[in-house]
Design a protein around this motif. Sequence first.
Motif, PDB file in Angstrom:
ATOM      1  N   LYS A  22       0.119  -0.953   3.625  1.00  0.00           N
ATOM      2  CA  LYS A  22       1.217  -1.593   4.360  1.00  0.00           C
ATOM      3  C   LYS A  22       0.688  -2.261   5.626  1.00  0.00           C
ATOM      4  O   LYS A  22       1.033  -3.411   5.929  1.00  0.00           O
ATOM      5  N   ALA A  23      -0.178  -1.536   6.369  1.00  0.00           N
ATOM      6  CA  ALA A  23      -0.708  -2.084   7.618  1.00  0.00           C
ATOM      7  C   ALA A  23      -1.655  -3.252   7.383  1.00  0.00           C
ATOM      8  O   ALA A  23      -1.670  -4.209   8.165  1.00  0.00           O
ATOM      9  N   PHE A  24      -2.429  -3.198   6.311  1.00  0.00           N
ATOM     10  CA  PHE A  24      -3.451  -4.220   6.088  1.00  0.00           C
ATOM     11  C   PHE A  24      -2.972  -5.374   5.204  1.00  0.00           C
ATOM     12  O   PHE A  24      -3.471  -6.486   5.329  1.00  0.00           O
ATOM     13  N   MET A  25      -2.010  -5.098   4.302  1.00  0.00           N
ATOM     14  CA  MET A  25      -1.571  -6.145   3.377  1.00  0.00           C
ATOM     15  C   MET A  25      -0.074  -6.421   3.429  1.00  0.00           C
ATOM     16  O   MET A  25       0.401  -7.374   2.832  1.00  0.00           O
ATOM     17  N   GLY A  26       0.678  -5.570   4.112  1.00  0.00           N
ATOM     18  CA  GLY A  26       2.121  -5.776   4.198  1.00  0.00           C
ATOM     19  C   GLY A  26       2.866  -5.406   2.934  1.00  0.00           C
ATOM     20  O   GLY A  26       4.013  -5.805   2.746  1.00  0.00           O
ATOM     21  N   ILE A  27       2.258  -4.622   2.037  1.00  0.00           N
ATOM     22  CA  ILE A  27       2.901  -4.234   0.775  1.00  0.00           C
ATOM     23  C   ILE A  27       3.729  -2.966   0.985  1.00  0.00           C
ATOM     24  O   ILE A  27       3.229  -1.970   1.510  1.00  0.00           O
ATOM     25  N   GLU A  28       4.992  -3.012   0.542  1.00  0.00           N
ATOM     26  CA  GLU A  28       5.877  -1.855   0.668  1.00  0.00           C
ATOM     27  C   GLU A  28       6.441  -1.405  -0.673  1.00  0.00           C
ATOM     28  O   GLU A  28       6.953  -0.295  -0.782  1.00  0.00           O
ATOM     29  N   ASP A  29       6.363  -2.254  -1.677  1.00  0.00           N
ATOM     30  CA  ASP A  29       6.887  -1.923  -2.999  1.00  0.00           C
ATOM     31  C   ASP A  29       6.130  -0.728  -3.579  1.00  0.00           C
ATOM     32  O   ASP A  29       4.911  -0.767  -3.739  1.00  0.00           O
ATOM     33  N   SER A  30       6.850   0.343  -3.906  1.00  0.00           N
ATOM     34  CA  SER A  30       6.217   1.597  -4.332  1.00  0.00           C
ATOM     35  C   SER A  30       5.435   1.441  -5.635  1.00  0.00           C
ATOM     36  O   SER A  30       4.358   2.034  -5.800  1.00  0.00           O
ATOM     37  N   GLU A  31       5.957   0.654  -6.581  1.00  0.00           N
ATOM     38  CA  GLU A  31       5.249   0.467  -7.844  1.00  0.00           C
ATOM     39  C   GLU A  31       3.933  -0.288  -7.646  1.00  0.00           C
ATOM     40  O   GLU A  31       2.919   0.052  -8.249  1.00  0.00           O
ATOM     41  N   LYS A  32       3.970  -1.302  -6.801  1.00  0.00           N
ATOM     42  CA  LYS A  32       2.748  -2.060  -6.532  1.00  0.00           C
ATOM     43  C   LYS A  32       1.732  -1.203  -5.781  1.00  0.00           C
ATOM     44  O   LYS A  32       0.527  -1.286  -6.022  1.00  0.00           O
ATOM     45  N   ILE A  33       2.223  -0.365  -4.873  1.00  0.00           N
ATOM     46  CA  ILE A  33       1.335   0.541  -4.137  1.00  0.00           C
ATOM     47  C   ILE A  33       0.625   1.480  -5.107  1.00  0.00           C
ATOM     48  O   ILE A  33      -0.594   1.687  -5.020  1.00  0.00           O
ATOM     49  N   LEU A  34       1.366   2.055  -6.057  1.00  0.00           N
ATOM     50  CA  LEU A  34       0.767   2.962  -7.039  1.00  0.00           C
ATOM     51  C   LEU A  34      -0.241   2.242  -7.926  1.00  0.00           C
ATOM     52  O   LEU A  34      -1.283   2.804  -8.282  1.00  0.00           O
ATOM     53  N   TYR A  35       0.063   0.993  -8.275  1.00  0.00           N
ATOM     54  CA  TYR A  35      -0.872   0.202  -9.087  1.00  0.00           C
ATOM     55  C   TYR A  35      -2.186   0.017  -8.326  1.00  0.00           C
ATOM     56  O   TYR A  35      -3.282   0.263  -8.872  1.00  0.00           O
ATOM     57  N   PHE A  36      -2.091  -0.416  -7.070  1.00  0.00           N
ATOM     58  CA  PHE A  36      -3.293  -0.608  -6.255  1.00  0.00           C
ATOM     59  C   PHE A  36      -4.033   0.713  -6.050  1.00  0.00           C
ATOM     60  O   PHE A  36      -5.274   0.749  -6.058  1.00  0.00           O
TER      61      PHE A  36
END
Length: 493
Positions: free
Chosen positions: A186-200
Amino acid sequence: MDLFLVFVTTLLSMIIINFLFKYFFAKPKENILPAPPGTFGWPIIGETIQFLVSLHYGLVHKFVEERTKKYNSNVFKTSVLGQKVVIFSGPAANKFIFTKGKKLFIGWRPNSVQKLFPSTSFVHIEHDTKRAQNVISYLLNSKNVEKLISTMDYMSTIHLENHWKGKYEVIVYDLVKLFTFSLSIKAFMGIEDSEKILYFYEKFKIFTQGLLAVDINLPGTTFYKAMKAGNELRKEMKVIIEERRAKLLENLELPKVDVLTQLINEQDENGKYMTEIEIMDKVFGFIIGSYDTTATTITLTMKYLQEKPEFFTEIIQEQNEISRQMIPRKELCWDDIGKMKKTWSFVNEVLRNTPVVQGIFREAMEDFTYEDFHVPKGWKIYVSFGATQKNGKYFPNPMRFDSSRFEGNGQIPYTLIPFGGGHRMCPGQEFARILILVFLHHVLKNFRWEHKIPSEKILYPYFLLAIPRDGYPVTLSSVQASLHEKNMSKDVM
């Protein structure tokens, strides 16, 4: 035959003339200092096996101590992974590497890292240290640090609510790593979507396992899987970068709310922007450098807290006092972080006792001398953290756990360097410190825990970070439940 004799005679004559010329006319060689003491061990293999075994079991400091005593020197040579290596230890050596190293050394990384981070083959990370510090410092300036702490506070609360509360048993390392990764991305890429976070998250786990693997890119190997995961991550990153650039073109005043936006906008002294592959590698590096090491530090700190009740009590008192002073405010702020002195001293002693990373590699960019020894250009340098941190000369009774070592004036400079030192200080040091303290505050406020495997070993799988072999499984109880049990026992008495 005559021609052959002429050839041999001519060749011998040339060799003799060349020898006589060098003997009588060549300038005498300068008196070159000797190389550091030590041995290169077996041909090709060198001392690789001994070094990697000690690395896996967290005993590199023993490997170094034995040779330091044998050669009566804090610097010695060996051969590891087919490379001529000079190993350094002690505060003077640490200071030399971190303060003089800007011109003398570059980071040395195995072929596996070079291939997984393509931009490092033509842009040395050391050359971009200032740019990296500029990017990270933006998150930590007076304008943004309170917002960052608020985000960490909120995400800590939500994570513990979703993954810890109501659970009888958890594996601490796995859950903490998921939390630190979620916050980092979130801090480095601005991603908050939980599914995308789990994928990464799943892809990064595979990717990092290949960092020190043998770089054989064949199906089924660890390195092949890491390369495949890296390619998949880059495809996702490419889309995100393109979307972010489009937003920036639409709105030049778009707030720089994350590191990725910063990197896209960042220019060097010549006004040149980073290439797409450089941006990807920087973001990957920031994420790996923040979530894994931070998760390990938090896990080890929780382990030591449970094992050291004499320190646990005073740290609970410190955290409870901070909570009391916060009322009616609910979120932590910068001033609260500054009050966690005993907690941070405890974390430092954990890092001294069990280094998250046992050392770092460098490569000599030119010949240099150290303590009357000559080190040729191209030789590799290894700085052993543990050999200094377990040395009784700098830390009396080094096998005893004592966080008071870091209270007051602290320790001799360059004896504890988990975040580097000098101009090579880790840009994310303060980010990691705040994150560790915020998360520990919430864990201590809400839970007590018992280790399910008291004899669990700390190992360094893939030769990277210290990790409890089973992930540190614990049984949990809530603070309210623990207080209720204590009150019940008092009533019975």
